[in-house]
Design a protein around this motif. Sequence first.
Motif, PDB file in Angstrom:
ATOM      1  N   ARG A   1      -2.475  13.687  14.948  1.00 16.12           N
ATOM      2  CA  ARG A   1      -3.577  12.734  14.799  1.00 16.12           C
ATOM      3  C   ARG A   1      -3.055  11.503  14.098  1.00 16.12           C
ATOM      4  O   ARG A   1      -2.282  11.594  13.146  1.00 16.12           O
TER       5      ARG A   1
ATOM      6  N   GLU B   1       4.276   1.142  12.683  1.00 13.05           N
ATOM      7  CA  GLU B   1       4.368  -0.245  13.099  1.00 13.05           C
ATOM      8  C   GLU B   1       3.254  -1.054  12.455  1.00 13.05           C
ATOM      9  O   GLU B   1       2.109  -0.639  12.466  1.00 13.05           O
ATOM     10  N   GLY B   2       3.627  -2.188  11.887  1.00 19.45           N
ATOM     11  CA  GLY B   2       2.621  -3.041  11.273  1.00 19.45           C
ATOM     12  C   GLY B   2       2.520  -2.877   9.773  1.00 19.45           C
ATOM     13  O   GLY B   2       1.923  -3.693   9.099  1.00 19.45           O
ATOM     14  N   ASP B   3       3.104  -1.823   9.224  1.00 19.98           N
ATOM     15  CA  ASP B   3       3.098  -1.665   7.774  1.00 19.98           C
ATOM     16  C   ASP B   3       3.861  -2.832   7.144  1.00 19.98           C
ATOM     17  O   ASP B   3       4.883  -3.268   7.655  1.00 19.98           O
ATOM     18  N   THR B   4       3.338  -3.297   6.031  1.00 20.06           N
ATOM     19  CA  THR B   4       3.941  -4.451   5.368  1.00 20.06           C
ATOM     20  C   THR B   4       4.128  -4.136   3.898  1.00 20.06           C
ATOM     21  O   THR B   4       3.303  -3.451   3.303  1.00 20.06           O
TER      22      THR B   4
ATOM     23  N   GLU C   1       0.807  -1.218   0.000  1.00 19.55           N
ATOM     24  CA  GLU C   1       0.000   0.000   0.000  1.00 19.55           C
ATOM     25  C   GLU C   1       0.834   1.259   0.000  1.00 19.55           C
ATOM     26  O   GLU C   1       0.380   2.322  -0.367  1.00 19.55           O
TER      27      GLU C   1
ATOM     28  N   GLN D   1     -12.381  11.153  17.502  1.00 18.54           N
ATOM     29  CA  GLN D   1     -11.620  10.286  18.410  1.00 18.54           C
ATOM     30  C   GLN D   1     -10.358  11.001  18.875  1.00 18.54           C
ATOM     31  O   GLN D   1      -9.943  10.874  20.024  1.00 18.54           O
TER      32      GLN D   1
ATOM     33  N   GLU E   1       6.635   9.560   3.800  1.00 17.66           N
ATOM     34  CA  GLU E   1       6.031   9.841   5.099  1.00 17.66           C
ATOM     35  C   GLU E   1       6.428   8.734   6.053  1.00 17.66           C
ATOM     36  O   GLU E   1       6.839   7.659   5.647  1.00 17.66           O
TER      37      GLU E   1
ATOM     38  N   ARG F   1      -3.201   7.919  11.943  1.00 23.96           N
ATOM     39  CA  ARG F   1      -3.734   7.633  10.621  1.00 23.96           C
ATOM     40  C   ARG F   1      -5.197   7.220  10.642  1.00 23.96           C
ATOM     41  O   ARG F   1      -6.011   7.717   9.913  1.00 23.96           O
ATOM     42  N   GLY F   2      -5.528   6.272  11.507  1.00 26.68           N
ATOM     43  CA  GLY F   2      -6.894   5.747  11.488  1.00 26.68           C
ATOM     44  C   GLY F   2      -7.776   6.384  12.539  1.00 26.68           C
ATOM     45  O   GLY F   2      -8.757   5.801  12.959  1.00 26.68           O
ATOM     46  N   GLU F   3      -7.405   7.584  12.962  1.00 25.02           N
ATOM     47  CA  GLU F   3      -8.137   8.219  14.047  1.00 25.02           C
ATOM     48  C   GLU F   3      -9.006   9.308  13.451  1.00 25.02           C
ATOM     49  O   GLU F   3      -8.505  10.176  12.741  1.00 25.02           O
ATOM     50  N   SER F   4     -10.282   9.271  13.737  1.00 31.00           N
ATOM     51  CA  SER F   4     -11.148  10.311  13.198  1.00 31.00           C
ATOM     52  C   SER F   4     -10.963  11.558  14.044  1.00 31.00           C
ATOM     53  O   SER F   4     -10.501  11.477  15.172  1.00 31.00           O
TER      54      SER F   4
END
Lengths: 779, 326
Positions: free
Chosen positions: A712, A368-371, A347, A720, A364, A714-717
Amino acid sequence: MSTRRESRSSVVSTDALGARFDGATGVSLFRGLALSGILLLTASYITVLREITITVGGTRSLYLIALVMLAAATVLARTIRPRVALAVGVGIGALGYWYYLTATGHDLGALLSQFDSFLSDTVTLATGMTLYQMIEVNVWALGFVPAPVFLSWYLAMRKRYTLAVIPGGLALLFLVLTTDATTGVTLVGVVGGITAVGFGELDHRDGSVAQADVLAIMFAVIVFLSMTVTLVPGGAASPTVLVEDEPTTLDGAVDGDPDRSTISGSVDLSPEVHFTVVSDEPSYWRTGIYDRYTGDSWVRSGPEGAYDDTGLDSPPGEPQTNRQTITLQTDTNVLPVAPQPTAVDGELTDSLEVTDHGQPMPTERLIEGDTYNVESAIVDADPAELNEAGTDYDEDIEAYYLQTPEDLSEDFEARTADIVEEAGAETPYEKAAAIEQYFQSEYEYSLDVDRPDGNVANDFLLEMDEGYCVYFATAMTQMLRAEEVPARYVTGYTSGQQVDDNEHVVRGLDAHAWVEVYFPEHGWVAFEPTPSGERDAEHTDRLEDAREDGEDGIDIEESEDVPADGIDDERETIPNESEDLLDDLVDGNESTDNDSAQPGPGGEAGDEQELGPERGDGIGSDGLGDLDGDDPGDETDSDGESAAIPVAPGDILVGLAVFIGLAAGAHRSGVPALVGREVRRYWHGRRVDPVTDVERAFDRLEYVLARRHRPRRRGESPRQYLEAIDRFGSLDPRVERVIEIHERAHYGGDVDRAAADEAIDLVSEIAREQAPLVGRFFE
Amino acid sequence: MTDANPSPRPGQLGSIDPLPIGTVAELTDEITDNVTRVIVGHDEAVEHVVTTILARGHVLLDDVPGVGKTMLARSIARSIDCSFRRVQFTPDLLPSDITGVNVFNQKTREFEFQAGPIFANIVLGDEINRAPPKTQSALLEAMEERQVTVDGDTRPLPDPFVVIATQNAVEPNRTYELPFAEIDRFMKKLTLGYPTPEEESEMLGRTVGHHPIESLEAVTDLESIVRARETVANVAVEPPIRQYASELANYTRDHAIIGASPRGTIALLRAAQARAVLDGREYVIPDDVQYEATQVLGHRIKVGTDTAADDGTTVAQDALERVRIP
C-alpha cells in the motif's frame, strides 16, 4: 565449488557400487564418508570465518584454534563420556564469549551482567546484520569457532553422526542468518551435513549401496533446486546461480546496499534522473561511507543511531556552510548530502539514522518527490595547512580507517611505497596527492572491466591499467592505509548536470565513488583518483545517446534544453575532476575551483584534487541501485529452494540440514526480517484488546496483500488500495470485510470482541491459503 | 419563502434531536436529485454544496460567467423550505445595503430596524468580488460571527445561516479580489467547469421552454436541516483522523508560502464528517478526508512563483499523496 564437491560425492557413491559385495570395505567406506561430511560442514563455516579474519586479521589463530579443537576432540572421544564432552563444549563456548568480552574492554563481571545485551546483540546479528559490521569481529570469530568444531568432531568420532551435525549446523545457520555465508558455502555445508547423516546411517545399519544411490539423487535434487527454484512466486524470478547476481549499472554497483558495497565487473550507465539539487555550491553528493575492505567489497562497520538522538558532528574549525535542498526524482533508500553534513531538515528526519561515520541514512524507502534540506560544512583547508596537519590521529580513527585485508600482497605495499617515493611525498597530504596524481596520469577510464578474482585493490594496482571510479577509489584507499594514512571509501554522485545557476540534475550515470582522507584538526578531505576527462566524456555520450533514443525518465523540465554536459562554460558541474595541470591549462574555468589546492605538495605538478574544499563530496550509500531492479538484496527476489524438497523418511535431522540450505538460498534477500513477518503472517499471537487485535490482523493482511500484489502506498487509504488491487482480479469479499472491521476499529474506535475474532480468523485463513505448500490443505 | 426570519431560534446546544444517519443520507439524496433536475452535469458540485450546508460552512463558487453558479445556489435554496435572499454585489454597494439600517418611523417617533438581505437562512452573494473590500467585509464578518451589529445593536442571524457566494474568474482588473484572510472563511471553494456536449444538449432541452427552476418544489424543511446538522456534528473523529488532518495541514505549510490555517483543518474535519454521513457511517475514515481535502484546503494555500506546485490545489493533492495515512 560446491558443484565440485557434489560431483565428488556422486563419484564416491559410484565407487561404493563397485564395492557392493565387500561388506567390510563398504562399512568403513561409509564411516569415512560420514566423517568427511562432518569435515565438509566444519570447513564451510570456517571458510566464512576465514573470510572475516582475512579482512580484519587473525587467520592463523583461527586455523590454529580449529586444529587444536579437532585434535582435542579426537583424543577426548576415546576418554570422556558425551555428557562431559557437552560440558566441555559449553565451557569452551563460554570461554570464547569471555575472551570476546575482555578483548573488547569489558571485565569478567560483565559475563553475567551483560548477558542480556549479549543476547540482544546476537539477535541483531541473526536478523540480518552482517558480521563485518561488528567492530571487533576478529575477536568474535576466534571466540565463536572452538565450541562447534570441538563438539561436532567429538560426536562424529563417537559415531553419533546425526547429533554431530547439530553444532556445526547451528554455527552455519547463524552465519547464514547474519548473511555472511554465501549460497555456495552454505550449500557445501548442507551437502556435508547430509553426507554425514546419510552415510552415518548406512554405517550404523550396514546399509546397501542402493541406499547410497538414493542419497546421491538427493544431493543432485537439492543442488538443482537451489539453483533454479525461486522462493517468491511473482518476485524477480531470476534463478540463483552459485555466483551471486551483480548489479549491472554503475549506480546499482555503487549504491546497491546501504551496509555493503560490492565491487562489480563491467557496468552500464543509467541516464535516469535520480534527484535534483538546489545548493549554494556545487558539490559531490555523498550517499555512503565504508571503512572495512574485504578484498571484493566495502562494508560499513559500527553502530548507527537515530538522527534525533545523535545529530551530526561538525568538522573542527569554522568551516564555510553549504546549504542544499534536494528533491528526489525516483524512489531510493539512500540520502544524498553534500559532505560534511551538519544538519538535515525536512519531514523525513523522523526516519533518519546516522552511521558511526557521520552519514545520514533513511530507515524507510524514500519516494519520488520527497524533499529535504541539508546544511554541510565545506572543509576548506589549503594544502600548506593540510601538509602541516601531522599524524596525530585519534584512536577511533586508527581503529576504523587503517584496516587492510591480510591477503594484500607485499608487492602492493612495495609498489605503493615506490609511487610515494618517486613523488617525493612525505606528509600524508603529499602521499594522497601523489597517489591521486599517479592514477590520473597513468590509468585509463573504462566501464568495461573483468573483476579480478582475488583482492581487487591488489590486482588493480599491480596488473590492470583501466577501470572505473570504484576501482580507483578502492585502490587509493588501500594504498593510503598501507602508508598508514587513515582513509575511507565513499560513494555517491558527482554534482550532475548544471541546469541553472545553482541547480543541478543528478542521474544514475553520475554515480561515483571516491576517497576521503582524514587530517587532524581539519577532518575529512575528499580526493579524486578517477581520471575525470575520460569519465566525463563517456558519461556525457551516454546521456546524449539516451536523448537521441528518446528514453524515458532521463530529463526533467529544467534539464530538457540543457546540453548533456551542462550549461556552457560552466565546467563546475563536474567538480573535482581533473585538476591536472594539463586540464587546468586546457580548461581555465576549472582552476577557479581549485585555486586553494593548487600549490602541489612535493612539486607534484600542482594538481591535487581536493574536492573537499571546493565541492564537498558526496553521497551515501545504498539503495539507488535498487531501482534498477537488479539488486540481489531485494526483498522480493529471494531465491532459494522452497518448494518440495524430498525429505528422507524418518530423519528429522536431514530436515534441519535442508532448512539451513533453504535459509541459505534466500540469505541475500533480507530473509531474517522476512522470517519474522512470515511467522506473524500465519500466527496472530496473544490476543489483547479488540482494537489492537484488529489492527494487528490488518497489518498481517496488508503484508499478505503486499506479497500478492503490491504494498500500500503512503497516501493510499485501505479502501483505495483495495480498489486498486481489485483491478488485478476478482476481489476476495473476506478482504473487504477485514478492511471494514479495521475501519470501524481504527477510525470508529468501536469494535467488539466478536468482530475482532472474525477479523483475525479471516486473515489467518487468507494467509494460509496464500502459503505455497500448506495452502493446499486449506483449499 | 418569507423574507424575515421565520425559523425559531434553536434551543440550547445539545437539545436538538439529531436525525438518524440513514435519514440524513436520504435527505441529501433528495435534495441532490431535486437540484439535478435543474442543474445538469455538476452532481459532484451539488453534493459538495449540500455537505457544506450540513457541515455548517459557507461555499464559494468560482468560475467563468454563465456556467450556472447562481442557478445552482438558487436551486439548492429552493429545495429547502427556508428564507433565501440574493445580493448582487456591485462596485457601489454599501455595507448597510447588506446588513440593514435603522429608519426613523414618523408614526411611532422611533427608529426601527429595517433588516437587510443578510437576514435569511441562505444568502446568495453574487459576484462578490465586484464590491469594494468594505462591503465584502460586512458579509464576511457576518459569516464568521453569525451576527451583525448596526448602530451599536447586535442582532443574531437566523440559524442555519449559509452564504453561497459566487465570483467570476474573468475580468480580474475590474474586480476586488477577496483578501486571503477572508477567503479562508469559506469552507470550500468550488469550480463548476463547462458541461460536456451531451450534458449541454440535455440542459438546453430542459431550459429552452420554461425554466425548470420555476417549478422546483422544496423537498425538506428547516427543522430537518438543523437536525441533520446535529447528526453531522456527532460523527466520531478518532485520534488517527485528527492526526492525519493536522499532518496534511502541516505538509501544506511546509510546501507553500502560506499553508492551510487551523481554521482550514477544522473545516476539513467538519466536511469529512458530512461526507461520512452521506456514506451512512457514524465515524470519519481517511477517504472522507481525502475526498474533501482539495476543495477545503486548496483555496487556503498560497504558492510562490518559484515553487514547483502551480496552485494551492496541487499542493493539497501532493499532500494527499505524500502524507502517510495513520
